[in-house]
Write an enzyme that holds these catalytic residues in place. Structure first.
Site, PDB file in Angstrom:
ATOM      1  N   GLU A 464     108.260  34.720 120.969  1.00 53.02           N
ATOM      2  CA  GLU A 464     107.909  34.853 119.562  1.00 53.02           C
ATOM      3  C   GLU A 464     107.216  33.570 119.095  1.00 53.02           C
ATOM      4  OE1 GLU A 464     110.757  36.908 117.297  1.00 53.02           O
ATOM      5  OE2 GLU A 464     109.573  36.800 115.468  1.00 53.02           O
ATOM      6  N   GLU A 738     119.667  30.941 114.423  1.00 57.56           N
ATOM      7  CA  GLU A 738     119.013  31.981 113.634  1.00 57.56           C
ATOM      8  C   GLU A 738     120.044  32.802 112.875  1.00 57.56           C
ATOM      9  OE1 GLU A 738     116.876  34.887 115.956  1.00 57.56           O
ATOM     10  OE2 GLU A 738     115.679  35.436 114.201  1.00 57.56           O
TER      11      GLU A 738
HETATM   12  C1  BGC Z   1     111.877  35.666 112.938  1.00 59.86           C
HETATM   13  C2  BGC Z   1     112.305  35.186 111.593  1.00 59.86           C
HETATM   14  C3  BGC Z   1     111.393  35.837 110.595  1.00 59.86           C
HETATM   15  C4  BGC Z   1     111.757  37.293 110.637  1.00 59.86           C
HETATM   16  C5  BGC Z   1     111.149  38.149 109.603  1.00 59.86           C
HETATM   17  C6  BGC Z   1     112.141  37.128 112.990  1.00 59.86           C
HETATM   18  O1  BGC Z   1     111.812  37.706 114.195  1.00 59.86           O
HETATM   19  O2  BGC Z   1     112.490  34.967 113.970  1.00 59.86           O
HETATM   20  O3  BGC Z   1     112.670  33.919 111.474  1.00 59.86           O
HETATM   21  O4  BGC Z   1     111.310  35.282 109.345  1.00 59.86           O
HETATM   22  O5  BGC Z   1     111.568  37.814 111.934  1.00 59.86           O
HETATM   23  O6  BGC Z   1     111.033  39.466 109.965  1.00 59.86           O
END
Ligand code: BGC
Length: 875
Positions: A464, A738
């Site tokens: 990501e 997270e």
């Molecule tokens: C990310 C986040 C992001 C979110 C929003 C995730 O996959 O890691 O930090 O803001 O998606 O959809």
């Protein structure tokens, strides 16, 4: 002695290849007696051999002051000094000189072409890196030789076999379809008589490699990587000449057999031809590349920020030989970076390096990396000499590594971890007597480091690593305190602007990739367009960033308004809302307790109000009025929709109430106090564990504190049960996670497919620690006025924040012992502070620059509760 120090141009520490012909200058006045300030300054410059002076400028300004001379052109050089006069009659000596060298400001400054290895590669797998070389005869006499470079891909440069620069993964990831960053290197000392050779290794990086989740995109920006270098030399005069390299370039495949940011790098040292980047005849394997002229399609921009560099080296804190023969290394710290190895062994022997953030069931926990395999492979040359290697074209998020197939007994010094991120200056710190809180703060710093690899990202680990707008929207205030991040954010905002749609759409991550994520720009995420520049203005006093971003802000406002229905509110469409509320099921993080449209409308009101202020500064009075009206009217509709005559209606969640308090959505002081009480009640009912997501969490402690619910704010902040900030610390975290429970209490990894151990978003609370707990807040742009209001609470007996503000070092450090409260304040020259003490009168004091100590008695409710600090000291 009073002196002018830290002379800077724009936001860059180095002024080589600067991105503007009118660089603004900043400096500190240091060593002045308390309360004494600058009243005038003079800038002297030697520009292209001619002396210039601004004359005496009567002004106390010293932060981003306007360039006082004619605009410089591309390649122009100025050596600048500053002196200042103070109101006590002192005249400082001239500062140390700052050499400014303007970069290539226009695409038309480029006479060189992109060098493209003409290599047909298969799509859908990591591709090789290339070696490039260009040989040329020295030109004499050379006073100065500068190499301007960029790439579609990532490069590492050398001249005559010596590495040029110390940057990695340059030129970093920008919105490649619009802009490509250029870095400039001084290579004067590397040139020699006779034949010289510029060498480059070129890899895919973000340009051609796989990027994005859900399978990601290959070749999103193009099928070919390319290098662009322009070598310019100047002689004794003011002339310069370009050393033509174009048809001198040759390329071949080299030791980088395959490399991807997510996959890792495969390197076969046997394939590195000796002397490949040194003068001397070269074999027929070197082929002529394609040359592609620089066009106007993509802007070549001198970088405004420093490049990514190795900023620290870590030795393993433990080394364990595993039953399967691997050697496991624990670096004690989760980072973004890579390993550096020293190895010797037989030729062709292959060593594999595996990376993981955490362990699970005593194995590397790699499920969370999803498809980012993160394995580096090194094949030995095997000539008996120790071989040193670190991958060039990849980066991993890891704390643990396993070395597989090490050819001899593993020695302690064989492997180090290199910490990699955008080079920024650390400017702020926080400390208290609460060890877990300090550790949390430390973890937040590390998550910032892990997520400023060229752009502000969500995470550095899995497939990501994207510039999620919402994450930096909430984290920007903390980021601006911890590091001087103005330049890094300014660079990213240029991408945000570039990627913005005609209708004002701000992608949910920037640069945007079509990987199947809902396209509509979500509130709180797209509001980064307004809030991030505003934060830079507030923290660094840079008004130009508001000018630069103003059209983008207005466009985002237009986009948000077009989402509203007849009620004047956003009532449908895609919204991320209070993303990752702990109550949401692990696989449906969008299902928060708080109505997502309520969140969207709260942000609309808040952003419109900010844009009204921005308009008053850099736009027109009519525009300012317009956005104020938008804000007021949306607020009216908001109250009608969400606030019933009795009770709190849809506002009745922790995030709802916290937003109402922090975004000023309440009608009276009474209503605000009632909302505060209700919020404290909910937090109490919730057992002081976190019940908010990405939107509520960054504001909840502030909201509680600002309505006097200090105990509740601290109870939440110092909670150790999951979900809470300190839970992860008790679980051994070294970065912020997270999810509150990225690791479950039993030590297993959260089953959610989206689980990272290095996300800064929830670390936004660091701003509360600096600004509220320690009490060091900006009261005017750039901290020229400070508001110092410490917030003693719970078991804390000591807290302090220090910051290198644009005016110099500021600090707020308090201690309390029973009823006795002592506050030590540092106010830099040129700044003033309002100090508010936590005594029963909340007494206020105005102070000028210098060191000040305040001692007072605390009312009983502000005295330390319990003695948990004693316990926590033992930890
Ligand atoms: C990310 C986040 C992001 C979110 C929003 C995730 O996959 O890691 O930090 O803001 O998606 O959809």
């Amino acid at each position: 002695m009073t002196e002018v120090t830290r002379l800077r141009a724009e936001h860059r520490a180095a002024a080589l290849g600067i991105a503007t012909g009118r660089p603004r200058l900043s400096w500190l006045v240091e060593g002045a007696p308390a309360g004494v300030d600058q009243v005038a300054y003079e800038v002297a410059a030697v520009v292209s051999g001619h002396d210039h002076t601004s004359g005496r400028v009567s002004s106390a300004e010293r932060v981003l002051t306007p360039w006082p001379f004619d605009e410089l052109g591309s390649r122009e050089r100025a050596v600048v000094r500053v002196r200042a006069w103070l109101d006590d009659g002192t005249e400082t000596p001239w500062s140390e000189p700052l050499e400014i060298h303007v970069g290539l400001l226009n695409n038309s400054d480029w006479t060189e072409s992109f060098v493209v290895p003409n290599h047909a590669v298969e799509v859908g797998q990591p591709r090789p890196g290339y070696l490039l070389r260009a040989s040329f005869e020295a030109v004499q006499p050379v006073r100065r030789a500068l190499l301007h470079a960029t790439a579609q891909g990532v490069y590492e440069l050398s001249l005559n076999g010596v590495r040029v620069g110390d940057d990695v993964l340059s030129p970093g990831w920008t919105s490649y379809r619009h802009r490509l960053k250029v870095y400039t290197y001084d290579v004067t000392d590397l040139l020699k008589d006779g034949e010289n050779v510029v060498g480059a290794m070129l890899g895919d990086g973000w340009f051609r490699g796989r990027i994005g989740f859900g399978g990601g995109r290959w070749d999103y920006y193009g099928h070919q990587v390319a290098l662009l270098c322009q070598l310019e030399v100047s002689g004794d005069g003011l002339d310069y000449s370009v050393v033509p390299l174009a048809d001198r370039w040759r390329w071949r495949e080299g030791p980088v057999v395959a490399a991807g940011l997510y996959e890792g790098e495969k390197y076969d040292a046997r394939l590195l031809p000796a002397g490949w980047d040194a003068p001397g005849a070269q074999s027929a394997e070197w082929r002529a590349p394609y040359l592609q002229r620089v066009t106007a399609a993509v802007r070549l921009e001198p970088a405004v920020d420093e490049p990514v560099r190795v900023t620290q080296q870590l030795a393993p804190v433990s080394i364990e030989r595993r039953p399967n023969g691997r050697v496991r290394l624990d670096f004690g710290q989760n980072i973004a970076g890579k390993l550096a190895i020293t190895v010797s062994g037989p030729t062709g022997h292959e060593v594999r390096l595996h990376h993981a953030e955490v362990l699970e069931d005593d194995e590397l926990g790699i499920r969370t990396l999803r498809t980012a395999t993160a394995v580096d492979t090194y094949t030995l040359r095997g000539d008996g000499e120790p071989e040193r290697w670190t991958p060039r074209f990849t980066v991993h998020g890891f704390r643990y590594a396993e070395v597989e197939n090490w050819p001899r007994t593993f020695a302690e010094d064989d492997v180090k971890a290199l910490v990699v991120h955008t080079d920024m200056e650390r400017i702020g710190s926080f400390a208290s007597d609460h060890l877990l809180l300090n550790k949390l703060h430390d973890n937040i710093v590390w998550s910032m480091r892990g997520n400023f690899v060229s752009l502000p990202t969500d995470c550095p680990n899995r497939d990501e690593r994207l510039g999620w707008t919402g994450d930096i929207q909430v984290f920007a205030p903390a980021a601006c305190f911890l590091y001087d991040s103005a330049a890094a954010l300014q660079n990213w905002l240029a991408d945000l602007r570039a990627e913005q749609g005609e209708d004002g759409w701000v992608p949910n991550f920037v640069p945007w990739l079509p990987v199947g994520f809902p396209e509509p720009g979500s509130a709180a995420w797209g509001d980064a367009a307004v809030i991030v520049p505003w934060t830079i203005y507030e923290r660094y006093g840079d008004i130009a960033i508001l000018r630069e971003q103003y059209e983008s802000m207005k466009a985002w406002m237009a986009y948000s308004l077009q989402k509203t229905g007849s009620s004047g509110l956003i009532e449908d469409g895609f919204e991320l809302g209070d993303w990752l509320d702990p109550a949401a099921p692990p696989d449906r993080p969008i299902e928060a307790r708080t109505n997502r449209y309520l969140v969207a409308n709260a942000y609309l009101i808040y952003s419109a109000r900010l844009v009204a202020q921005v308009a008053a500064l850099v736009g027109t009075a009519d525009e300012s009025q317009f956005y104020q009206t938008v804000s007021d009217e949306t607020l009216r509709a908001f109250r009608q929709a969400y606030l019933p005559a009795d009770g709190w209606g849809e506002l009745d969640t922790q995030t709802g109430l916290a937003l109402a308090i922090e975004f000023n959505l309440l009608a009276s002081e009474q209503e605000r106090a009632d909302a505060g009480k209700r919020l404290a009640e909910l937090v109490d009912k919730g057992g002081y564990v976190v019940q908010t997501g990405f939107v509520g969490t960054p504001v909840i402690c502030d909201a509680l504190a600002s309505v006097g619910q200090v105990d509740a704010a601290y109870a939440l902040l110092l909670q150790e049960q999951c979900p809470s900030w300190l839970y992860q610390v008790t679980m051994g975290a070294t970065t912020t996670w997270e999810r509150w429970d990225s690791m479950l209490p039993d030590g297993s990894i959260n089953p959610g497919e989206m689980t990272s151990f290095n996300h800064y978003a929830l670390g936004a609370v660091a701003d509360f620690l600096h600004r509220r707990a320690a009490g060091l807040a900006p009261a005017s742009p750039g901290y020229r006025k400070l508001h110092i209001e410490p917030l003693p609470g719970s078991v804390l007996r000591r807290a302090e924040a220090r910051l290198m503000t644009p005016y110099g070092e500021a600090a707020s450090a308090w201690t309390r012992d029973g009823a006795r409260f002592v506050l030590r304040v540092t106010v830099p020259t040129g700044a003033t502070a309002t100090v508010v003490l936590p005594d029963s009168r909340r007494s206020q004091h105005k102070v000028g620059s210098g060191a000040h100590t305040f001692t007072t008695d605390l009312p009983p409710h502000a005295q330390p509760s319990g003695d948990a600090v004693g316990d926590n000291k033992k930890r």
